[in-house]
Design a protein around this motif. Structure first.
Motif, PDB file in Angstrom:
ATOM      1  N   ARG A   1       0.846  -1.198   0.000  1.00 29.77           N
ATOM      2  CA  ARG A   1       0.000   0.000   0.000  1.00 29.77           C
ATOM      3  C   ARG A   1       0.883   1.251   0.000  1.00 29.77           C
ATOM      4  NH1 ARG A   1      -4.788  -1.597   4.361  1.00 29.77           N
ATOM      5  NH2 ARG A   1      -5.837  -3.112   3.014  1.00 29.77           N
ATOM      6  N   PRO A   2       0.387   2.332  -0.592  1.00 23.74           N
ATOM      7  CA  PRO A   2       1.213   3.548  -0.656  1.00 23.74           C
ATOM      8  C   PRO A   2       1.651   4.017   0.730  1.00 23.74           C
ATOM      9  CG  PRO A   2      -0.724   3.763  -2.064  1.00 23.74           C
ATOM     10  CD  PRO A   2      -0.920   2.503  -1.260  1.00 23.74           C
ATOM     11  N   ALA A   3       2.910   4.418   0.837  1.00 26.52           N
ATOM     12  CA  ALA A   3       3.415   5.002   2.076  1.00 26.52           C
ATOM     13  C   ALA A   3       2.902   6.434   2.179  1.00 26.52           C
ATOM     14  CB  ALA A   3       4.938   4.967   2.093  1.00 26.52           C
ATOM     15  N   LEU A   4       2.413   6.806   3.368  1.00 28.60           N
ATOM     16  CA  LEU A   4       1.724   8.089   3.515  1.00 28.60           C
ATOM     17  C   LEU A   4       2.428   9.075   4.432  1.00 28.60           C
ATOM     18  CD1 LEU A   4      -1.949   6.751   3.799  1.00 28.60           C
ATOM     19  CD2 LEU A   4      -0.752   7.589   1.758  1.00 28.60           C
ATOM     20  N   GLY A   5       3.652   8.778   4.837  1.00 27.19           N
ATOM     21  CA  GLY A   5       4.394   9.739   5.644  1.00 27.19           C
ATOM     22  C   GLY A   5       4.841  10.926   4.810  1.00 27.19           C
ATOM     23  N   PRO A   6       5.291  11.992   5.454  1.00 25.77           N
ATOM     24  CA  PRO A   6       5.660  13.213   4.720  1.00 25.77           C
ATOM     25  C   PRO A   6       6.785  13.012   3.716  1.00 25.77           C
ATOM     26  CG  PRO A   6       6.326  13.352   7.030  1.00 25.77           C
ATOM     27  CD  PRO A   6       5.415  12.170   6.913  1.00 25.77           C
ATOM     28  N   ASN A   7       7.794  12.219   4.059  1.00 22.70           N
ATOM     29  CA  ASN A   7       8.888  11.994   3.107  1.00 22.70           C
ATOM     30  C   ASN A   7       8.436  11.141   1.934  1.00 22.70           C
ATOM     31  OD1 ASN A   7      10.868  13.413   4.627  1.00 22.70           O
ATOM     32  ND2 ASN A   7      11.144  11.640   5.947  1.00 22.70           N
ATOM     33  N   ALA A   8       7.649  10.115   2.217  1.00 28.86           N
ATOM     34  CA  ALA A   8       7.145   9.259   1.146  1.00 28.86           C
ATOM     35  C   ALA A   8       6.215  10.032   0.213  1.00 28.86           C
ATOM     36  CB  ALA A   8       6.419   8.051   1.727  1.00 28.86           C
ATOM     37  N   LEU A   9       5.374  10.901   0.781  1.00 29.16           N
ATOM     38  CA  LEU A   9       4.486  11.714  -0.057  1.00 29.16           C
ATOM     39  C   LEU A   9       5.301  12.684  -0.915  1.00 29.16           C
ATOM     40  CD1 LEU A   9       1.565  12.484   2.431  1.00 29.16           C
ATOM     41  CD2 LEU A   9       1.539  10.904   0.484  1.00 29.16           C
ATOM     42  N   ALA A  10       6.400  13.173  -0.370  1.00 28.07           N
ATOM     43  CA  ALA A  10       7.263  14.067  -1.155  1.00 28.07           C
ATOM     44  C   ALA A  10       7.899  13.314  -2.320  1.00 28.07           C
ATOM     45  CB  ALA A  10       8.345  14.670  -0.260  1.00 28.07           C
ATOM     46  N   VAL A  11       8.282  12.041  -2.101  1.00 24.72           N
ATOM     47  CA  VAL A  11       8.827  11.230  -3.191  1.00 24.72           C
ATOM     48  C   VAL A  11       7.754  10.985  -4.245  1.00 24.72           C
ATOM     49  CG1 VAL A  11       9.724   8.948  -3.797  1.00 24.72           C
ATOM     50  CG2 VAL A  11      10.613  10.145  -1.795  1.00 24.72           C
ATOM     51  N   THR A  12       6.529  10.694  -3.806  1.00 22.91           N
ATOM     52  CA  THR A  12       5.429  10.493  -4.756  1.00 22.91           C
ATOM     53  C   THR A  12       5.173  11.754  -5.568  1.00 22.91           C
ATOM     54  OG1 THR A  12       4.390   8.876  -3.285  1.00 22.91           O
ATOM     55  CG2 THR A  12       3.000   9.865  -4.981  1.00 22.91           C
ATOM     56  N   GLU A  13       5.197  12.892  -4.908  1.00 18.65           N
ATOM     57  CA  GLU A  13       5.006  14.161  -5.613  1.00 18.65           C
ATOM     58  C   GLU A  13       6.117  14.388  -6.624  1.00 18.65           C
ATOM     59  OE1 GLU A  13       3.442  17.929  -6.678  1.00 18.65           O
ATOM     60  OE2 GLU A  13       2.560  16.230  -5.606  1.00 18.65           O
ATOM     61  N   ALA A  14       7.361  14.084  -6.225  1.00 16.26           N
ATOM     62  CA  ALA A  14       8.492  14.257  -7.136  1.00 16.26           C
ATOM     63  C   ALA A  14       8.406  13.307  -8.321  1.00 16.26           C
ATOM     64  CB  ALA A  14       9.802  14.034  -6.379  1.00 16.26           C
ATOM     65  N   THR A  15       7.733  12.176  -8.141  1.00 13.46           N
ATOM     66  CA  THR A  15       7.560  11.213  -9.227  1.00 13.46           C
ATOM     67  C   THR A  15       6.477  11.650 -10.194  1.00 13.46           C
ATOM     68  OG1 THR A  15       8.201   9.436  -7.696  1.00 13.46           O
ATOM     69  CG2 THR A  15       7.121   8.782  -9.738  1.00 13.46           C
ATOM     70  N   LEU A  16       5.388  12.164  -9.663  1.00 12.67           N
ATOM     71  CA  LEU A  16       4.246  12.545 -10.498  1.00 12.67           C
ATOM     72  C   LEU A  16       4.440  13.890 -11.191  1.00 12.67           C
ATOM     73  CD1 LEU A  16       1.307  11.569  -8.112  1.00 12.67           C
ATOM     74  CD2 LEU A  16       1.804  10.518 -10.330  1.00 12.67           C
ATOM     75  N   ALA A  17       5.021  14.841 -10.470  1.00 16.14           N
ATOM     76  CA  ALA A  17       5.068  16.227 -10.956  1.00 16.14           C
ATOM     77  C   ALA A  17       5.675  16.374 -12.351  1.00 16.14           C
ATOM     78  CB  ALA A  17       5.811  17.101  -9.952  1.00 16.14           C
ATOM     79  N   PRO A  18       6.788  15.695 -12.679  1.00 17.74           N
ATOM     80  CA  PRO A  18       7.382  15.878 -14.014  1.00 17.74           C
ATOM     81  C   PRO A  18       6.500  15.358 -15.143  1.00 17.74           C
ATOM     82  CG  PRO A  18       8.984  14.924 -12.494  1.00 17.74           C
ATOM     83  CD  PRO A  18       7.643  14.821 -11.845  1.00 17.74           C
ATOM     84  N   LEU A  19       5.532  14.484 -14.817  1.00 17.22           N
ATOM     85  CA  LEU A  19       4.693  13.879 -15.855  1.00 17.22           C
ATOM     86  C   LEU A  19       3.355  14.575 -16.022  1.00 17.22           C
ATOM     87  CD1 LEU A  19       5.334  10.112 -15.060  1.00 17.22           C
ATOM     88  CD2 LEU A  19       6.046  11.317 -17.118  1.00 17.22           C
ATOM     89  N   VAL A  20       2.905  15.242 -14.970  1.00 17.08           N
ATOM     90  CA  VAL A  20       1.597  15.893 -15.028  1.00 17.08           C
ATOM     91  C   VAL A  20       1.587  16.956 -16.124  1.00 17.08           C
ATOM     92  CG1 VAL A  20       0.007  17.404 -13.787  1.00 17.08           C
ATOM     93  CG2 VAL A  20       0.993  15.430 -12.628  1.00 17.08           C
ATOM     94  N   GLY A  21       0.573  16.895 -16.965  1.00 19.86           N
ATOM     95  CA  GLY A  21       0.463  17.817 -18.089  1.00 19.86           C
ATOM     96  C   GLY A  21       0.993  17.254 -19.389  1.00 19.86           C
ATOM     97  N   ARG A  22       1.734  16.155 -19.328  1.00 24.90           N
ATOM     98  CA  ARG A  22       2.263  15.537 -20.546  1.00 24.90           C
ATOM     99  C   ARG A  22       1.308  14.498 -21.118  1.00 24.90           C
ATOM    100  NH1 ARG A  22       7.502  16.962 -21.257  1.00 24.90           N
ATOM    101  NH2 ARG A  22       8.535  17.946 -19.487  1.00 24.90           N
ATOM    102  N   ALA A  23       0.308  14.131 -20.327  1.00 29.25           N
ATOM    103  CA  ALA A  23      -0.731  13.201 -20.760  1.00 29.25           C
ATOM    104  C   ALA A  23      -1.869  13.328 -19.755  1.00 29.25           C
ATOM    105  CB  ALA A  23      -0.198  11.775 -20.802  1.00 29.25           C
ATOM    106  N   ASP A  24      -2.990  12.658 -20.023  1.00 30.24           N
ATOM    107  CA  ASP A  24      -4.071  12.677 -19.047  1.00 30.24           C
ATOM    108  C   ASP A  24      -3.610  11.987 -17.769  1.00 30.24           C
ATOM    109  OD1 ASP A  24      -5.310   9.696 -18.983  1.00 30.24           O
ATOM    110  OD2 ASP A  24      -4.628  10.186 -21.010  1.00 30.24           O
ATOM    111  N   ILE A  25      -4.281  12.298 -16.673  1.00 28.71           N
ATOM    112  CA  ILE A  25      -3.801  11.853 -15.363  1.00 28.71           C
ATOM    113  C   ILE A  25      -3.822  10.335 -15.240  1.00 28.71           C
ATOM    114  CG2 ILE A  25      -6.030  11.971 -14.197  1.00 28.71           C
ATOM    115  CD1 ILE A  25      -2.536  12.959 -12.803  1.00 28.71           C
ATOM    116  N   ASP A  26      -4.760   9.652 -15.905  1.00 23.32           N
ATOM    117  CA  ASP A  26      -4.765   8.187 -15.835  1.00 23.32           C
ATOM    118  C   ASP A  26      -3.535   7.597 -16.516  1.00 23.32           C
ATOM    119  OD1 ASP A  26      -7.113   7.979 -14.400  1.00 23.32           O
ATOM    120  OD2 ASP A  26      -8.387   7.889 -16.174  1.00 23.32           O
TER     121      ASP A  26
END
Length: 230
Positions: A112-137
């Motif tokens: 299951r996804p890790a929900l601590g602040p550092n893990a959420l920051a890693v998830t954000e860093a993973t998603l952010a470069p891709l957002v806007g390059r295709a639909d969110i799905d």
């Protein structure tokens, strides 16, 4: 209420806080794996009574959650690369290096996804470069695909390292020991593809294999990102 939302109890004569508890737990896991971690053993390392820890952490699962989040701070790069491919590559390689430092992390990746602040920051860093390059799905499927690759590759590498320690045989020693059996089986002619791989394939180290596989996965993601949207 999660462990991150629950306030810590007031300080008592023996200084204690979640930061010290998690640091002790990570040290125990680094030394002996997850099986070496218990609230009793963590308390002993901190010279505190086991019941003291329950004011900070309710279960061992909460402790594992905090440990995972602690080492996620080592995955997050100081600067975010601007290129999406470089960003995902950096995160994958940093995850591998972190797991090699803390082998127990491999046992907790991919659930299951890790929900601590550092893990959420890693998830954000993973998603952010891709957002806007295709639909969110499409972005989500891309991230899941890259994550599935490096999680599996990391687990396999660490499983091999553990096997080497358990048997005392290096990869080369193991190949030499099993060589006669493999040669005998290949000589039957029943495994022509495997025979070609054994005789003609190039043996590479774990890091090179990881990098090549990651590049191929990112190539596939790139094809999906550049495909015209309907």
């Amino acid at each position: 209420m999660t462990v991150w939302d629950r306030p810590e109890p007031p300080t008592r004569p023996v200084p204690l806080d979640r930061e010290r508890i998690v640091a002790a737990a990570v040290a125990l896991a680094d030394e002996g794996g997850l099986e070496a971690v218990s609230l009793r053993k963590v308390a002993a390392r901190l010279d505190a009574g086991p019941m003291r820890l329950y004011g900070y952490i309710s279960t061992k699962e909460e402790l594992f959650d905090l440990m995972v989040d602690e080492v996620h701070a080592e995955i997050l790069p100081e600067e975010q690369p601007g290129d999406w491919r470089e960003a995902l590559s950096v995160l994958a390689h940093r995850t591998r290096r972190t797991a090699l430092r803390h082998e127990w992390l491999a046992d907790l990746l991919g659930g299951r996804p890790a929900l601590g602040p550092n893990a959420l920051a890693v998830t954000e860093a993973t998603l952010a470069p891709l957002v806007g390059r295709a639909d969110i799905d499409t972005v989500m499927r891309a991230v899941e695909t890259v994550s599935a690759y490096f999680t599996g590759a990391i687990r396999r590498e660490i499983a091999n390292l553990r096997a080497e320690r358990a048997t005392g045989l290096s990869k080369l020693d193991w190949q030499r020991a099993l060589g006669p059996h493999v040669t005998k089986m290949l000589a039957t002619g029943r495994f022509p593809a495997l025979a070609e791989a054994v005789h003609d394939g190039t043996d590479v180290d774990a890091e090179a294999s990881f990098t090549t596989g990651l590049d191929w996965v990112l190539d596939a993601v790139a094809a999906k990102l550049t495909r015209p949207q309907a």
